[in-house]
Scaffold this active site. Structure first.
Site, PDB file in Angstrom:
ATOM      1  N   LYS A  41       0.836  -1.216   0.000  1.00  0.00           N
ATOM      2  CA  LYS A  41       0.000   0.000   0.000  1.00  0.00           C
ATOM      3  C   LYS A  41       0.865   1.258   0.000  1.00  0.00           C
ATOM      4  O   LYS A  41       0.623   2.189  -0.767  1.00  0.00           O
ATOM      5  CB  LYS A  41      -0.917   0.031   1.247  1.00  0.00           C
ATOM      6  CG  LYS A  41      -1.826  -1.171   1.381  1.00  0.00           C
ATOM      7  CD  LYS A  41      -2.686  -1.082   2.617  1.00  0.00           C
ATOM      8  CE  LYS A  41      -1.919  -1.069   3.927  1.00  0.00           C
ATOM      9  NZ  LYS A  41      -1.206  -2.322   4.220  1.00  0.00           N
ATOM     10  N   ARG A  86      11.835  -5.857   4.483  1.00  0.00           N
ATOM     11  CA  ARG A  86      11.566  -4.411   4.399  1.00  0.00           C
ATOM     12  C   ARG A  86      12.485  -3.611   5.330  1.00  0.00           C
ATOM     13  O   ARG A  86      12.758  -3.988   6.451  1.00  0.00           O
ATOM     14  CB  ARG A  86      10.126  -4.118   4.791  1.00  0.00           C
ATOM     15  CG  ARG A  86       9.880  -2.605   4.860  1.00  0.00           C
ATOM     16  CD  ARG A  86       8.467  -2.232   4.943  1.00  0.00           C
ATOM     17  NE  ARG A  86       7.755  -2.847   6.044  1.00  0.00           N
ATOM     18  CZ  ARG A  86       6.440  -2.785   6.180  1.00  0.00           C
ATOM     19  NH1 ARG A  86       5.722  -2.158   5.287  1.00  0.00           N
ATOM     20  NH2 ARG A  86       5.854  -3.364   7.189  1.00  0.00           N
ATOM     21  N   ARG A 103      11.680  -1.892  10.941  1.00  0.00           N
ATOM     22  CA  ARG A 103      10.616  -1.347  11.801  1.00  0.00           C
ATOM     23  C   ARG A 103      10.427  -2.202  13.048  1.00  0.00           C
ATOM     24  O   ARG A 103      10.513  -3.422  12.964  1.00  0.00           O
ATOM     25  CB  ARG A 103       9.294  -1.321  11.024  1.00  0.00           C
ATOM     26  CG  ARG A 103       8.929   0.033  10.509  1.00  0.00           C
ATOM     27  CD  ARG A 103       7.811   0.006   9.506  1.00  0.00           C
ATOM     28  NE  ARG A 103       6.564  -0.591   9.974  1.00  0.00           N
ATOM     29  CZ  ARG A 103       5.428  -0.552   9.282  1.00  0.00           C
ATOM     30  NH1 ARG A 103       5.390   0.055   8.115  1.00  0.00           N
ATOM     31  NH2 ARG A 103       4.335  -1.116   9.742  1.00  0.00           N
ATOM     32  N   ARG A 151      -0.489  -8.836  13.475  1.00  0.00           N
ATOM     33  CA  ARG A 151      -1.054  -7.810  12.581  1.00  0.00           C
ATOM     34  C   ARG A 151      -1.945  -8.456  11.524  1.00  0.00           C
ATOM     35  O   ARG A 151      -2.985  -7.907  11.164  1.00  0.00           O
ATOM     36  CB  ARG A 151       0.080  -7.012  11.927  1.00  0.00           C
ATOM     37  CG  ARG A 151       0.726  -6.024  12.895  1.00  0.00           C
ATOM     38  CD  ARG A 151       2.074  -5.525  12.410  1.00  0.00           C
ATOM     39  NE  ARG A 151       2.049  -4.843  11.147  1.00  0.00           N
ATOM     40  CZ  ARG A 151       3.130  -4.636  10.402  1.00  0.00           C
ATOM     41  NH1 ARG A 151       4.310  -5.065  10.819  1.00  0.00           N
ATOM     42  NH2 ARG A 151       3.029  -3.985   9.266  1.00  0.00           N
TER      43      ARG A 151
HETATM   44  P1  AP5 Z   1       4.905  -1.593   1.750  1.00  0.00           P
HETATM   45  O1  AP5 Z   1       4.612  -0.718   0.589  1.00  0.00           O
HETATM   46  O2  AP5 Z   1       5.664  -1.010   2.902  1.00  0.00           O
HETATM   47  O3  AP5 Z   1       3.577  -2.326   2.272  1.00  0.00           O
HETATM   48  P2  AP5 Z   1       2.366  -1.770   3.138  1.00  0.00           P
HETATM   49  O4  AP5 Z   1       1.135  -2.432   2.621  1.00  0.00           O
HETATM   50  O5  AP5 Z   1       2.382  -0.264   3.197  1.00  0.00           O
HETATM   51  O6  AP5 Z   1       2.737  -2.421   4.528  1.00  0.00           O
HETATM   52  P3  AP5 Z   1       2.659  -1.884   6.033  1.00  0.00           P
HETATM   53  O7  AP5 Z   1       3.257  -3.001   6.862  1.00  0.00           O
HETATM   54  O8  AP5 Z   1       3.250  -0.530   6.179  1.00  0.00           O
HETATM   55  O9  AP5 Z   1       1.145  -1.830   6.266  1.00  0.00           O
HETATM   56  P4  AP5 Z   1       0.443  -1.844   7.602  1.00  0.00           P
HETATM   57  O10 AP5 Z   1      -0.934  -1.555   7.151  1.00  0.00           O
HETATM   58  O11 AP5 Z   1       0.604  -3.076   8.426  1.00  0.00           O
HETATM   59  O12 AP5 Z   1       1.230  -0.745   8.456  1.00  0.00           O
HETATM   60  P5  AP5 Z   1       0.942   0.771   8.767  1.00  0.00           P
HETATM   61  O13 AP5 Z   1       2.214   1.498   8.683  1.00  0.00           O
HETATM   62  O14 AP5 Z   1      -0.231   1.291   8.013  1.00  0.00           O
HETATM   63  O15 AP5 Z   1       5.694  -2.868   1.172  1.00  0.00           O
HETATM   64  C1  AP5 Z   1       6.194  -3.893   2.047  1.00  0.00           C
HETATM   65  C2  AP5 Z   1       7.584  -4.371   1.539  1.00  0.00           C
HETATM   66  O16 AP5 Z   1       7.391  -5.061   0.316  1.00  0.00           O
HETATM   67  C3  AP5 Z   1       8.578  -3.232   1.254  1.00  0.00           C
HETATM   68  O17 AP5 Z   1       9.886  -3.666   1.602  1.00  0.00           O
HETATM   69  C4  AP5 Z   1       8.470  -3.014  -0.267  1.00  0.00           C
HETATM   70  O18 AP5 Z   1       9.697  -2.554  -0.802  1.00  0.00           O
HETATM   71  C5  AP5 Z   1       8.131  -4.419  -0.739  1.00  0.00           C
HETATM   72  N1  AP5 Z   1       7.244  -4.419  -1.902  1.00  0.00           N
HETATM   73  C6  AP5 Z   1       6.249  -3.518  -2.190  1.00  0.00           C
HETATM   74  N2  AP5 Z   1       5.652  -3.858  -3.354  1.00  0.00           N
HETATM   75  C7  AP5 Z   1       6.268  -5.001  -3.789  1.00  0.00           C
HETATM   76  C8  AP5 Z   1       6.084  -5.864  -4.925  1.00  0.00           C
HETATM   77  N3  AP5 Z   1       5.151  -5.596  -5.858  1.00  0.00           N
HETATM   78  N4  AP5 Z   1       6.881  -6.961  -5.038  1.00  0.00           N
HETATM   79  C9  AP5 Z   1       7.823  -7.219  -4.104  1.00  0.00           C
HETATM   80  N5  AP5 Z   1       8.063  -6.451  -3.015  1.00  0.00           N
HETATM   81  C10 AP5 Z   1       7.283  -5.362  -2.858  1.00  0.00           C
HETATM   82  O19 AP5 Z   1       0.447   0.682  10.297  1.00  0.00           O
HETATM   83  C11 AP5 Z   1       1.362   0.321  11.334  1.00  0.00           C
HETATM   84  C12 AP5 Z   1       0.622   0.293  12.673  1.00  0.00           C
HETATM   85  O20 AP5 Z   1       0.079   1.621  12.960  1.00  0.00           O
HETATM   86  C13 AP5 Z   1      -0.610  -0.629  12.746  1.00  0.00           C
HETATM   87  O21 AP5 Z   1      -0.254  -1.959  13.037  1.00  0.00           O
HETATM   88  C14 AP5 Z   1      -1.418   0.034  13.868  1.00  0.00           C
HETATM   89  O22 AP5 Z   1      -0.891  -0.281  15.144  1.00  0.00           O
HETATM   90  C15 AP5 Z   1      -1.187   1.526  13.606  1.00  0.00           C
HETATM   91  N6  AP5 Z   1      -2.221   2.095  12.712  1.00  0.00           N
HETATM   92  C16 AP5 Z   1      -2.014   2.629  11.474  1.00  0.00           C
HETATM   93  N7  AP5 Z   1      -3.175   3.025  10.937  1.00  0.00           N
HETATM   94  C17 AP5 Z   1      -4.146   2.760  11.850  1.00  0.00           C
HETATM   95  C18 AP5 Z   1      -5.548   2.901  11.869  1.00  0.00           C
HETATM   96  N8  AP5 Z   1      -6.215   3.431  10.824  1.00  0.00           N
HETATM   97  N9  AP5 Z   1      -6.234   2.498  12.979  1.00  0.00           N
HETATM   98  C19 AP5 Z   1      -5.586   1.979  14.034  1.00  0.00           C
HETATM   99  N10 AP5 Z   1      -4.253   1.787  14.089  1.00  0.00           N
HETATM  100  C20 AP5 Z   1      -3.529   2.163  12.993  1.00  0.00           C
END
Ligand code: AP5
Length: 233
Positions: free
Chosen positions: A25, A138, A171, A182
């Site tokens: 994402k 990552r 991270r 998660r």
């Molecule tokens: P990446 O693009 O980083 O993936 P992502 O979907 O953004 O993954 P996240 O782990 O950041 O999502 P998340 O939803 O768990 O975490 P968030 O930060 O929102 O890609 C992942 C890896 O794969 C990278 O190394 C990239 O290079 C690689 N990659 C990408 N595309 C690829 C491809 N096509 N092929 C191969 N490799 C690829 O949230 C973190 C925490 O914050 C949550 O757990 C929660 O505690 C809190 N939080 C955030 N938002 C909320 C909310 N709305 N409500 C409550 N708590 C929240």
């Protein structure tokens, strides 16, 4: 993608990206936000910036993030509402919000009040094995949040962000036990949003496996077809 450049209307796309951790994402949101000229609002990035800055919000969020749990709805909803209202832009790309039904309902109410309804919700599909593979490799920049991968997207200088020169690290919530939690939280709290947005005709499924350029292409095609008046999902 270049052959579609003329189709782009910048600045007024209102989209949500959702999918499991590691679905890409953040990677795709950064590209699409640039392409459509809208702000990229990523709740995870906002929380991490607050953790790094040692703010009260950061201290509160870290307690949940380190366990792979969700930050309470009231904290997140207020934070996103401020960003959307303050952006002064017609459009935005939401990455990681909404993540629960109450968050989705709050967003819907806010956008109704602003007279700026969502155009599309992109649901990134990927299986758990690929998630674990991606997250294990990552690395992220502590300063600007740029994302790298040890196998196929490494910074030019090891451990140093290409974009801002910040430190590139693992991270805290990318440990395997936390990632598994998660994923469980995602299935329970967030996946039901597919039905929520499907009922509203906003949902488009995007295969999130493959070359990142191909995935950007799929997302762009979905956005183009919705903007051309085809019904989502
Ligand atoms: P990446 O693009 O980083 O993936 P992502 O979907 O953004 O993954 P996240 O782990 O950041 O999502 P998340 O939803 O768990 O975490 P968030 O930060 O929102 O890609 C992942 C890896 O794969 C990278 O190394 C990239 O290079 C690689 N990659 C990408 N595309 C690829 C491809 N096509 N092929 C191969 N490799 C690829 O949230 C973190 C925490 O914050 C949550 O757990 C929660 O505690 C809190 N939080 C955030 N938002 C909320 C909310 N709305 N409500 C409550 N708590 C929240």
């Amino acid at each position: 993608m270049d052959d579609q450049e003329d189709d782009v209307t910048t600045g007024d796309l209102r989209a949500v990206l959702f999918g499991p951790p590691g679905a890409g994402k953040g990677t795709q949101a950064a590209r699409l936000a640039e392409r459509y000229g809208v702000p990229h609002i990523a709740t995870g990035d906002i929380f991490r910036a607050n953790v790094n800055g040692g703010t009260d919000l950061g201290r509160e969020a870290k307690r949940y993030m380190d366990e792979g749990e969700l930050v309470p709805d009231d904290v997140v909803i207020g934070m996103v509402a401020d960003r959307v209202e303050d952006s002064g832009e017609a459009g935005f790309l939401l990455d990681g919000f909404p993540r629960t039904t109450p968050q989705a309902e709050a967003l819907e109410g806010l956008l109704d009040d602003l007279g700026r309804p969502l155009d599309i919700v992109l649901h990134f599909r990927i299986d758990d094995d690929e998630v674990v593979r991606r997250i294990a490799g990552r690395r992220v920049c502590v300063d600007c949040g740029a994302t790298y991968h040890v196998e196929h997207d490494v910074p030019e200088e090891e451990g140093v962000c290409d974009r801002c020169g910040g430190d590139v690290i693992l991270r805290d919530d990318d440990r395997e036990d936390v990632v598994r939690n998660r994923l469980d939280v995602y299935r329970e709290e967030t996946e039901p949003l597919a039905e929520f947005y499907g009922e509203r005709g906003l949902l488009v499924e995007v295969d999130a496996v493959g070359d990142p350029d191909a995935i950007t292409e799929r997302a762009t095609e979905a956005i183009t077809s919705v903007r051309d008046g085809d019904t989502a999902a």
